[in-house]
Motif scaffolding. Structure first.
Motif, mmCIF file in Angstrom:
data_model
loop_
_atom_site.group_PDB
_atom_site.id
_atom_site.type_symbol
_atom_site.label_atom_id
_atom_site.label_comp_id
_atom_site.label_asym_id
_atom_site.label_seq_id
_atom_site.Cartn_x
_atom_site.Cartn_y
_atom_site.Cartn_z
ATOM 1 N N PRO A 160 11.394 49.287 8.474
ATOM 2 C CA PRO A 160 11.501 49.737 9.896
ATOM 3 C C PRO A 160 10.214 49.914 10.443
ATOM 4 C CG PRO A 160 13.069 51.396 8.294
ATOM 5 C CD PRO A 160 12.484 50.460 7.608
ATOM 6 N N VAL A 161 9.753 49.716 10.831
ATOM 7 C CA VAL A 161 8.190 49.994 10.484
ATOM 8 C C VAL A 161 7.485 48.836 11.797
ATOM 9 C CG1 VAL A 161 6.314 50.493 10.591
ATOM 10 C CG2 VAL A 161 7.441 51.174 8.624
ATOM 11 N N ILE A 162 7.296 49.748 12.929
ATOM 12 C CA ILE A 162 6.488 49.409 14.360
ATOM 13 C C ILE A 162 5.562 47.975 13.886
ATOM 14 C CG2 ILE A 162 5.917 49.145 16.923
ATOM 15 C CD1 ILE A 162 6.705 52.321 16.454
ATOM 16 N N ALA A 163 4.579 48.840 13.036
ATOM 17 C CA ALA A 163 3.850 46.825 13.011
ATOM 18 C C ALA A 163 3.822 46.447 14.426
ATOM 19 C CB ALA A 163 3.842 46.490 11.972
ATOM 20 N N PRO A 164 2.830 46.738 15.780
ATOM 21 C CA PRO A 164 2.858 46.547 17.396
ATOM 22 C C PRO A 164 1.630 45.017 17.234
ATOM 23 C CG PRO A 164 1.610 48.376 16.819
ATOM 24 C CD PRO A 164 2.343 48.271 15.608
ATOM 25 N N TYR A 165 1.405 45.059 16.338
ATOM 26 C CA TYR A 165 0.673 43.928 16.413
ATOM 27 C C TYR A 165 0.491 42.229 15.155
ATOM 28 C CZ TYR A 165 -1.934 47.905 17.812
ATOM 29 O OH TYR A 165 -2.542 49.231 18.257
ATOM 30 N N ALA A 166 0.889 41.157 16.152
ATOM 31 C CA ALA A 166 0.947 39.978 15.322
ATOM 32 C C ALA A 166 0.362 39.517 14.545
ATOM 33 C CB ALA A 166 1.153 38.830 16.882
ATOM 34 N N GLU A 167 -1.145 39.839 14.592
ATOM 35 C CA GLU A 167 -2.203 39.592 13.521
ATOM 36 C C GLU A 167 -1.594 40.396 11.899
ATOM 37 O OE1 GLU A 167 -6.482 40.028 12.669
ATOM 38 O OE2 GLU A 167 -6.153 40.987 14.399
ATOM 39 N N THR A 168 -1.193 41.996 12.737
ATOM 40 C CA THR A 168 -0.735 42.403 11.033
ATOM 41 C C THR A 168 0.037 42.552 10.630
ATOM 42 O OG1 THR A 168 -1.398 44.586 11.853
ATOM 43 C CG2 THR A 168 -0.459 45.076 10.150
ATOM 44 N N ARG A 169 1.330 41.740 11.219
ATOM 45 C CA ARG A 169 2.432 40.912 11.113
ATOM 46 C C ARG A 169 2.635 40.095 10.360
ATOM 47 N NH1 ARG A 169 4.389 43.628 15.931
ATOM 48 N NH2 ARG A 169 4.591 40.802 16.225
ATOM 49 N N GLN A 170 1.347 38.977 10.648
ATOM 50 C CA GLN A 170 1.220 38.178 9.450
ATOM 51 C C GLN A 170 0.577 37.925 9.295
ATOM 52 O OE1 GLN A 170 2.532 34.925 10.381
ATOM 53 N NE2 GLN A 170 0.994 34.022 9.009
ATOM 54 N N ALA A 171 -0.029 38.814 8.796
ATOM 55 C CA ALA A 171 -1.052 39.488 7.663
ATOM 56 C C ALA A 171 0.242 39.133 6.149
ATOM 57 C CB ALA A 171 -2.425 40.046 7.532
ATOM 58 N N VAL A 172 0.777 40.102 6.283
ATOM 59 C CA VAL A 172 1.789 40.683 5.501
ATOM 60 C C VAL A 172 2.723 39.669 5.099
ATOM 61 C CG1 VAL A 172 3.586 42.492 4.995
ATOM 62 C CG2 VAL A 172 1.875 42.596 6.325
ATOM 63 N N ARG A 173 3.267 38.758 5.973
ATOM 64 C CA ARG A 173 3.518 37.578 5.928
ATOM 65 C C ARG A 173 3.089 37.125 4.604
ATOM 66 N NH1 ARG A 173 8.047 34.090 7.740
ATOM 67 N NH2 ARG A 173 8.005 35.721 10.126
ATOM 68 N N GLU A 174 1.243 36.956 4.874
ATOM 69 C CA GLU A 174 0.882 35.350 4.399
ATOM 70 C C GLU A 174 0.270 36.097 2.831
ATOM 71 O OE1 GLU A 174 -3.230 34.477 6.061
ATOM 72 O OE2 GLU A 174 -1.501 33.140 7.803
ATOM 73 N N ARG A 175 0.685 37.372 2.996
ATOM 74 C CA ARG A 175 0.469 38.026 1.288
ATOM 75 C C ARG A 175 1.644 37.515 0.498
ATOM 76 N NH1 ARG A 175 -2.612 41.634 -1.066
ATOM 77 N NH2 ARG A 175 -1.661 43.009 -2.719
ATOM 78 N N HIS A 176 2.711 38.070 1.228
ATOM 79 C CA HIS A 176 3.912 37.725 0.608
ATOM 80 C C HIS A 176 4.027 36.173 0.134
ATOM 81 C CE1 HIS A 176 5.680 41.577 1.548
ATOM 82 N NE2 HIS A 176 6.481 40.729 0.699
ATOM 83 N N ALA A 177 3.562 35.423 1.035
ATOM 84 C CA ALA A 177 3.451 33.969 1.011
ATOM 85 C C ALA A 177 2.310 33.913 -0.359
ATOM 86 C CB ALA A 177 3.857 33.366 1.709
ATOM 87 N N GLU A 178 1.837 34.142 -0.565
ATOM 88 C CA GLU A 178 0.126 33.707 -1.140
ATOM 89 C C GLU A 178 1.254 33.842 -3.357
ATOM 90 O OE1 GLU A 178 -2.796 36.483 -0.341
ATOM 91 O OE2 GLU A 178 -3.428 34.640 1.248
ATOM 92 N N ARG A 179 1.981 35.323 -2.776
ATOM 93 C CA ARG A 179 2.670 35.548 -4.219
ATOM 94 C C ARG A 179 3.514 35.742 -4.545
ATOM 95 N NH1 ARG A 179 -1.289 38.224 -2.259
ATOM 96 N NH2 ARG A 179 -3.316 39.752 -3.444
ATOM 97 N N GLY A 180 4.582 34.133 -3.974
ATOM 98 C CA GLY A 180 5.486 33.964 -3.721
ATOM 99 C C GLY A 180 7.230 34.815 -3.681
ATOM 100 N N SER A 181 6.532 35.542 -2.486
ATOM 101 C CA SER A 181 7.409 36.738 -2.785
ATOM 102 C C SER A 181 8.345 35.656 -1.353
ATOM 103 C CB SER A 181 7.015 37.974 -2.084
ATOM 104 O OG SER A 181 6.577 38.540 -3.399
ATOM 105 N N ALA A 182 9.698 36.474 -1.303
ATOM 106 C CA ALA A 182 10.531 36.325 0.014
ATOM 107 C C ALA A 182 10.002 37.798 1.506
ATOM 108 C CB ALA A 182 11.890 36.785 -0.245
#
Length: 232
Positions: A127-149
């Motif tokens: 439950p973290v604001i993370a106000p910037y779309a770029e930040t959230r997308q980077a986190v999503r991509e990190r998960h995808a690169e490592r096969g994490s949901a």
């Protein structure tokens, strides 16, 4: 990007927070309903990160706590952790302020921890604001690169309702000119364009919002019902 040195103790002491406490009447009803409908319990098939983004006061932490309580109360053999943004800022991110660069670093650090936990079969609620779309997308991509949901949940409670609740007194302080850079007031919040789920706690209870998150996780095969033996 600043790298954060992590140890097992720093994660446990500074980042991971189990949610335990009294259930609301709605949570108790949802848990009881599951037990009445079938002799089944929820089981985690893989780790996953559920990132709840939204303004301060939107209900992110409350919904995350409700998800953790529902899963734990359903008798599931499931590891559930909540990453509390305030606790992380006080510990491994104590060097960061609230500039755009620092907020981006904070989001990426939390994302690193979340992916690490998820990779080790933990249902990780963020439950973290993370106000910037770029930040959230980077986190999503990190998960995808490592096969994490990874699932992004937009807690879309309107600003006016968040300011009315004002659980931390931030909106009142901003109105009085005591603080600057409050997300959604005089600093930007980039709302998700295509979240995996959107909930508004001004129109549904946090418990109902939590149940919708569990439904999403079941639909994506992260959670499943497992038959349990019944003794008479």
């Amino acid at each position: 990007m600043v790298c954060c040195a992590l140890t097992a103790s720093s994660v446990q002491n500074g980042c991971r927070r189990r949610v335990r406490g009294p259930r609301s009447a709605t949570i108790s009803w949802l848990v009881e309903e599951r037990h009445m409908t079938a002799d089944r319990s929820l089981r985690l098939t893989r780790g996953a990160t559920v990132w709840l983004t939204g303004l301060s006061g939107a209900g992110k932490s409350t919904v995350a706590g409700a998800v953790a309580t529902l899963v734990s109360g359903d008798g599931a053999d499931t590891e559930v952790e909540v990453l509390d943004g305030d606790e992380i800022r006080q510990t491994i991110s104590s060097d960061l302020g609230f500039s755009r660069a620092d907020r981006d670093k904070q989001g990426r650090r939390v994302g690193f921890i979340a992916e690490l936990l998820s990779r080790h079969r933990v249902l990780t609620l963020v439950p973290v604001i993370a106000p910037y779309a770029e930040t959230r997308q980077a986190v999503r991509e990190r998960h995808a690169e490592r096969g994490s949901a990874f699932f992004e949940v937009y807690v879309a409670t309107p600003l006016q309702e968040c300011a009315r609740r004002d659980p931390k007194g931030l909106y009142a302080r901003a109105a009085a000119g005591e603080i600057k850079g409050l997300t959604g007031v005089d600093d930007v919040y980039e709302h998700p364009e295509s979240p995996d789920l959107e909930v508004d706690t001004s129109s549904v209870s946090p418990e109902i919002a939590a149940d919708r998150i569990l439904t999403m996780l079941r639909e994506h095969g992260v959670l499943e019902y497992a038959e349990t033996s019944v003794s008479f």
